[in-house]
Scaffold this motif. Structure first.
Motif, PDB file in Angstrom:
ATOM      1  N   THR A 170       0.834  -1.206   0.000  1.00  0.00           N
ATOM      2  CA  THR A 170       0.000   0.000   0.000  1.00  0.00           C
ATOM      3  C   THR A 170       0.868   1.255   0.000  1.00  0.00           C
ATOM      4  N   ALA A 171       1.934   1.236   0.803  1.00  0.00           N
ATOM      5  CA  ALA A 171       2.863   2.370   0.823  1.00  0.00           C
ATOM      6  C   ALA A 171       3.440   2.618  -0.567  1.00  0.00           C
ATOM      7  N   CYS A 220       1.031   4.347  -2.780  1.00  0.00           N
ATOM      8  CA  CYS A 220       1.007   5.777  -2.475  1.00  0.00           C
ATOM      9  C   CYS A 220       2.153   6.500  -3.166  1.00  0.00           C
ATOM     10  N   ALA A 267       1.522   6.859  -6.791  1.00  0.00           N
ATOM     11  CA  ALA A 267       0.529   7.912  -7.051  1.00  0.00           C
ATOM     12  C   ALA A 267       1.166   9.295  -6.977  1.00  0.00           C
ATOM     13  N   ALA A 295       6.685   3.469   3.892  1.00  0.00           N
ATOM     14  CA  ALA A 295       6.627   4.680   3.070  1.00  0.00           C
ATOM     15  C   ALA A 295       7.842   5.572   3.324  1.00  0.00           C
ATOM     16  N   VAL A 318       1.438  11.092   2.615  1.00  0.00           N
ATOM     17  CA  VAL A 318       0.902   9.732   2.714  1.00  0.00           C
ATOM     18  C   VAL A 318       0.154   9.688   4.040  1.00  0.00           C
ATOM     19  N   ASP A 319      -1.179   9.566   3.967  1.00  0.00           N
ATOM     20  CA  ASP A 319      -1.985   9.613   5.191  1.00  0.00           C
ATOM     21  C   ASP A 319      -2.709   8.303   5.424  1.00  0.00           C
ATOM     22  N   THR A 328      -2.071  11.545  -0.657  1.00  0.00           N
ATOM     23  CA  THR A 328      -2.608  10.198  -0.850  1.00  0.00           C
ATOM     24  C   THR A 328      -3.232   9.732   0.459  1.00  0.00           C
ATOM     25  N   CYS A 380      -4.960   6.477   2.464  1.00  0.00           N
ATOM     26  CA  CYS A 380      -5.090   5.018   2.389  1.00  0.00           C
ATOM     27  C   CYS A 380      -5.536   4.377   3.696  1.00  0.00           C
ATOM     28  N   ILE A 420      -6.271   5.681  -2.246  1.00  0.00           N
ATOM     29  CA  ILE A 420      -5.464   4.491  -2.524  1.00  0.00           C
ATOM     30  C   ILE A 420      -6.181   3.264  -1.983  1.00  0.00           C
ATOM     31  N   SER A 446      -5.904  -0.794  -1.808  1.00  0.00           N
ATOM     32  CA  SER A 446      -5.016  -1.928  -2.036  1.00  0.00           C
ATOM     33  C   SER A 446      -5.765  -3.249  -2.142  1.00  0.00           C
TER      34      SER A 446
END
Length: 327
Positions: free
Chosen positions: A131-132, A135, A138, A164, A218-219, A240, A242, A267, A269
């Motif tokens: 997932t990171a 991000c 993206a 991340a 990245v949140d 981003t 997620c 995001i 996943s």
């Protein structure tokens, strides 16, 4: 028979624990995998403790990740002996997941094990790390470059945040970590963060617009934290989103989007298309310092999963938890 975590809900209540499971109980699928490693993620913690409505049918084997060897296959892309991994697709929620020694799945959900990782390393990354990477991809896709300024990562001591930070730092970005655990500052700086900020300054209602600071974000928290990140993102910056560790709400205004042209990118996943998964895992092999996986992750056995799920929900676990299902 094989061992696995089984979640049950009946007149006796909601409970989870290690049980002996007969192979005949496995759900339908065209590939059977002998699992070697799984993980314990936030979603798994919600499922095991019953603190969130994650499980959609009972009984359920949790575990949104797994790595293992194909034992039997009717799918054209996989044969006996192939090394594979899986992230998401609703396993551990609506279909039995990876926290067991065997899993029967749909072959279209699987990804070949990247040659650059062992199964243990792949699960050190797991859904959180994948997932990171989504991000980061993206941010790149929307044109955010290291020279544009700071990237803020919330929930930084967790699995997504940890990976991340490590990826972004290796790619040359200046990373600022946000965490509620001040004692993990050295850990976060060791992963590549240049500064660590207290979560409290983002967790309360803020102004529609604040001073511009972030080129990207990245949140994993959501709620007021995400709203405040958006409000302090630079002109044409990219955020981003997620996760929802702080809540599902988004008490924000449209100001950052219509006055600063901020882009908010969702995001997902779980149902991410296979080509994007393959690219994310390819990039993880290239852009994640494998040496940092030992810092990011810890390994436990199957019998430790339930108590660790409680610790995870209490915010007492950092980084990634890998589960060796055979111990």
């Amino acid at each position: 028979m094989f061992k696995g975590i089984l979640i049950e809900k009946d007149d006796a209540g909601y409970r989870a624990g290690v049980q002996d499971i007969d192979e005949s109980q496995l759900p339908d699928g065209d590939v059977t995998v002998r699992v070697s490693h799984s993980t314990l993620n936030y979603k798994d913690g919600l499922a095991i403790t019953g603190k969130g409505p994650v499980v959609r049918k009972f009984p359920m084997v949790p575990g949104i990740d797994l790595a293992g060897i194909v034992e039997d296959s009717a799918h054209p892309d996989y044969k006996r002996g192939d090394a594979v991994l899986l992230n998401g697709w609703g396993v551990g929620e609506g279909h039995w997941g990876g926290l067991a020694q065997k899993a029967r799945l749909q072959g279209k959900w699987l990804v070949p094990m990247p040659a650059s990782f062992t199964p243990q390393q792949a699960m050190s990354i797991g859904t959180a790390g994948y997932t990171a990477m989504l991000c980061v991809l993206a941010l790149e896709r929307h044109g955010v470059k290291p020279s544009d300024g700071e990237i803020v990562v919330t929930g930084a001591a967790g699995g997504v945040g940890s990976v991340a930070i490590a990826i972004l730092a290796k790619l040359g970005y200046t990373v600022v970590a946000v965490s509620g655990r001040h004692e993990e500052a050295n850990y976060l700086k060791g992963l590549g963060a240049t500064d660590v900020l207290e979560r409290a300054q983002f967790a309360s209602p803020g102004k529609p617009l604040g001073k511009e600071r972030w080129a990207g974000a990245v949140d994993v928290v959501g709620s007021h934290t995400l709203a405040n990140i958006c409000a302090t993102t630079k002109y044409r910056g990219v955020v981003t989103a997620c996760g929802l560790a702080g809540g599902m709400d988004l008490p924000a205004s449209v100001a950052p989007f219509i006055l600063r042209g901020v882009t908010l990118v969702g995001i997902d996943s779980v149902m991410c298309p296979t080509p994007d998964r393959l690219e994310a895992w390819r990039r993880l092999g290239a852009d994640l310092d494998i040496a940092k996986l030992g810092t990011i992750s810890q390994e436990i056995g199957l019998s430790e999963v339930v108590p660790y799920a409680v610790k995870l929900m209490n915010g007492e676990v950092k980084g990634r938890i890998v589960v060796d299902v055979n111990r």
